[in-house]
Design an enzyme around this catalytic site. Structure first.
Site, PDB file in Angstrom:
ATOM      1  N   CYS A   2      35.945  74.481 -16.974  1.00  5.46           N
ATOM      2  CA  CYS A   2      36.303  73.136 -17.406  1.00  5.46           C
ATOM      3  C   CYS A   2      37.325  72.524 -16.464  1.00  5.46           C
ATOM      4  O   CYS A   2      37.791  73.143 -15.519  1.00  5.46           O
ATOM      5  CB  CYS A   2      36.881  73.164 -18.820  1.00  5.46           C
ATOM      6  SG  CYS A   2      36.004  74.265 -19.947  1.00  5.46           S
ATOM      7  N   ARG A  50      33.805  69.867 -19.763  1.00  6.50           N
ATOM      8  CA  ARG A  50      33.300  71.206 -20.034  1.00  6.50           C
ATOM      9  C   ARG A  50      32.031  71.521 -19.253  1.00  6.50           C
ATOM     10  O   ARG A  50      31.115  70.700 -19.187  1.00  6.50           O
ATOM     11  CB  ARG A  50      33.011  71.366 -21.531  1.00  6.50           C
ATOM     12  CG  ARG A  50      32.290  72.663 -21.899  1.00  6.50           C
ATOM     13  CD  ARG A  50      32.163  72.814 -23.399  1.00  6.50           C
ATOM     14  NE  ARG A  50      31.184  73.838 -23.721  1.00  6.50           N
ATOM     15  CZ  ARG A  50      29.991  73.613 -24.241  1.00  6.50           C
ATOM     16  NH1 ARG A  50      29.609  72.380 -24.520  1.00  6.50           N
ATOM     17  NH2 ARG A  50      29.165  74.612 -24.498  1.00  6.50           N
TER      18      ARG A  50
END
EC number: 6.3.5.4
Length: 634
Positions: A2, A50
């Protein structure tokens, strides 16, 4: 994997940065192309991108808030022991609503406070907001595998995984000329400094705790090196080998947990071959990836990689590149860089990551072994300097010869002359000056002379020396080579090697996991005496001996091979207009005001002369900076 970003306002004026949170998150989309999320409460804003590695339940996305609504986290990284930690927390009565490591981190923080970091085995940058305390906690992993940048002024504190996120949040773009001077010497910028005044890299193994306007900075992890304990190490050399295999096997196994396709880089060198050998214990037909250089056979190692791939029956892919392939990606790399970084091998890592990402989402690597176990030529040079003897004195006695002979990294003979010259200089220096010299491409005087008269005045000599002194604090005249390795772990590894891999892999949404940097392996490495790592005949001795039964013997019958991008050819041909008419043209350099026009002109004259030496490396550093300047400063 992420990317994270956030803002914490101290004043009403500081709250204005909350409006740029979406733009800041959008700036790091390649770190997390699968989803994004935001949290805003009063003075605090958290942003998240993400890349799906593990299969998450519906409520496993970020930012994640605990059941009571008090704590909210954004987290970039992977925690490899989170399942064990989860079980222990469940026995204490903690409830979980997802299968994620993110929720484990959040519950650990609630349970144990800031000391929980020592229980994590993994790499990360994270931030946790406490609504009740109105406080923010920011932390970075032990080795600096994941980046985390912080900016603070009177009105706010901002943080992000990449500089482009901070730029989207509106940080002032004021050049740090000490950082520029160090960049021109090293080809990268050592932390905690960055290219911008006011922006700092949170150092590896450190955290910040912010409450009100008060900021507490603390080092939560330090490599446990104690020279007295090292000398009392009771393990025999054979026992050390057994222990290393055991620890590295466990580290590799931990890093193979993923719900997406996983593979491994396989260069043909010892380190990546070791990881492939161990990974093959835990899966059948591992995906492995090598990069070859069709036009540069001097640097091509694919035949050695194939030996390992054949031995372990991996699904092996070779990306055989031409110089044109490399050239075609130059501007992809330059456009992604948001802080000057001139390790030219980043180009090869970018292409390897891009091609690898077409087949897998996670790749294991052999990064970190050279720094811990003495795998570089400079480590052998350091050992020889400390031991002295006829050979060392003979090299120094030929100083004048090394000065006049042609030197280049692109040929065996030229590279040896270059190494002899650097070794000769090192013989005449103390450990701190020698280390800095051998880490540098350009000495301090020559780097300063590249700057304009006005720019030189902005390079504070006291500040430059303080930063250099802090970097070299572990080196002592009476110390041994372990101190050099410790310094490598705090300079070369986080700010060159790991920066390169993280930046180029994240540009292609690929996660790279290096088992050698498991904390158990690192701590073990620095409990060992120097003679276990290197002697007069062998670099990285323990690694080579421990894994010899697992690897093809051919890997041991050749010198360590690096890679040099064919910059000289490009600068004299395809990229010549970029130098003569654009980025390093007299007109642009003069209008910019950062560099000395005459000094740059002399470099260009040397570049196009019959004896260019290694000037192309210096030109590359300038090209990277100038391209960065045009993209981010104009």
């Amino acid at each position: 994997m992420c990317g994270i970003t956030g803002t914490f306002a101290f004043t009403d004026a500081g709250r204005a940065s909350l409006a740029s949170l979406q733009a800041s998150t959008d700036a790091i989309v390649s770190r997390g192309p699968d989803s994004q999320g935001h949290f805003v409460y009063d003075r605090c804003g958290l942003g998240f991108r993400r890349l799906a590695i593990l299969d998450l339940t519906a409520d496993g996305n970020q930012p994640m808030t605990d059941e009571a609504g008090r704590y909210t986290i954004v987290f970039n990284g992977e925690i490899f022991n989170f399942r064990e930690l989860r079980q222990k927390l469940m026995k204490k009565g903690y409830r979980f609503h997802s299968q994620t490591d993110t929720e484990v981190i959040l519950q650990l923080y609630i349970s144990e406070g800031r000391g929980f970091l020592k229980k994590l085995n993994g790499f990360f940058g994270l931030a946790i907001y406490d609504k009740e305390e109105d406080s923010l906690f920011i932390a970075r992993d032990r080795m600096g595998e994941k980046p985390l940048l912080v900016y603070r002024d009177e009105d706010k504190l901002l943080f992000a995984s990449e500089m482009k996120s901070l730029l989207a949040l509106g940080i002032p773009r004021k050049l740090d000329y000490v950082s520029l001077s160090h960049y021109l010497q090293l080809n990268y910028i050592p932390g905690p400094a960055t290219i911008f005044k006011g922006v700092k890299k949170l150092l590896p193994g450190h955290y910040l705790y912010i409450k009100g306007k008060k900021i507490v900075r603390k080092r939560w992890y330090k490599i446990p090196y104690d020279p007295k304990k090292v000398q009392k190490n009771k393990l025999s050399y054979e026992q050390q080998q057994t222990k290393l295999v055991e620890l590295l096997d466990e580290a590799t196994s931990r890093r193979m947990v993923a719900d997406v396709p996983l593979g491994a880089f396989l260069s043909g060198g010892i380190d990546s071959s070791v990881i492939v050998a161990l990974a093959s214990r835990h899966t059948q037909h591992l995906n492995t990836f090598s990069i070859g250089y069709r036009d540069e056979p001097f640097f091509d190692e694919t035949k050695y990689a194939k030996l390992v791939a054949d031995k372990y029956k991996t699904n092996h892919t070779v990306f055989s590149l031409t110089n044109q392939d490399l050239y075609d990606h130059i501007f992809d790399v330059l456009n992604y860089i948001d802080e000057p970084f001139a390790d030219s091998s980043a180009l090869a890592v970018y292409i390897l990551s891009k091609r690898t990402r077409e087949q897998v989402t996670v790749a294991l690597s052999g990064d970190g072994a050279d720094e811990m176990f003495a795998g570089y030529n400079k480590h052998m040079g350091e050992l020889q300097v400390r031991q002295g003897g006829f050979k060392a004195e003979a090299v120094t006695g030929l100083n004048l010869l090394w000065d006049v002979l042609p030197k280049s990294r692109n040929s065996f003979f030229g590279n040896r002359i270059r190494q002899f010259q650097r070794f000769s200089r090192g013989m005449l220096s103390g450990p701190k000056d020698r280390y800095w010299d051998w880490a540098s491409f350009v000495n301090e005087k020559d780097a300063r002379n590249l700057l304009s008269v006005d720019a030189r005045k902005k390079v504070g000599k006291k500040l430059a020396e303080k930063r250099r002194r802090d970097i070299l604090e572990n080196l002592h005249a009476e110390g041994d080579l372990n101190e050099v390795l410790l310094t490598d772990m705090q300079l070369v590894l986080p700010y060159d090697m790991l920066t390169k891999v993280d930046m180029m892999s994240m540009a292609n949404s690929l996660e790279v996991r290096p088992p050698f940097l498991d904390p158990n392996v690192v701590n073990f490495a620095f409990s060992l005496p120097v003679e276990s790592k290197i002697d007069a005949k062998m670099k990285k001795r323990l690694v080579q001996d421990a894994f010899r039964p697992m690897l093809p013997e051919e890997l041991y019958k050749r010198p360590k091979q690096g890679f040099e991008v064919p910059l000289l050819k490009w600068f004299r041909n395809e990229l010549r207009p970029l130098i003569t008419d654009d980025l390093l043209s007299d007109a642009f350099v003069e209008a910019q005001g950062v560099f000395d026009v005459d000094a740059i002109r002399k470099l260009k004259e040397q570049l196009f002369s019959r004896n260019p030496g290694d000037v192309h490396a210096r030109i590359w550093a300038l090209v990277v900076f100038q391209h960065w300047w045009k993209k981010w400063m104009m």
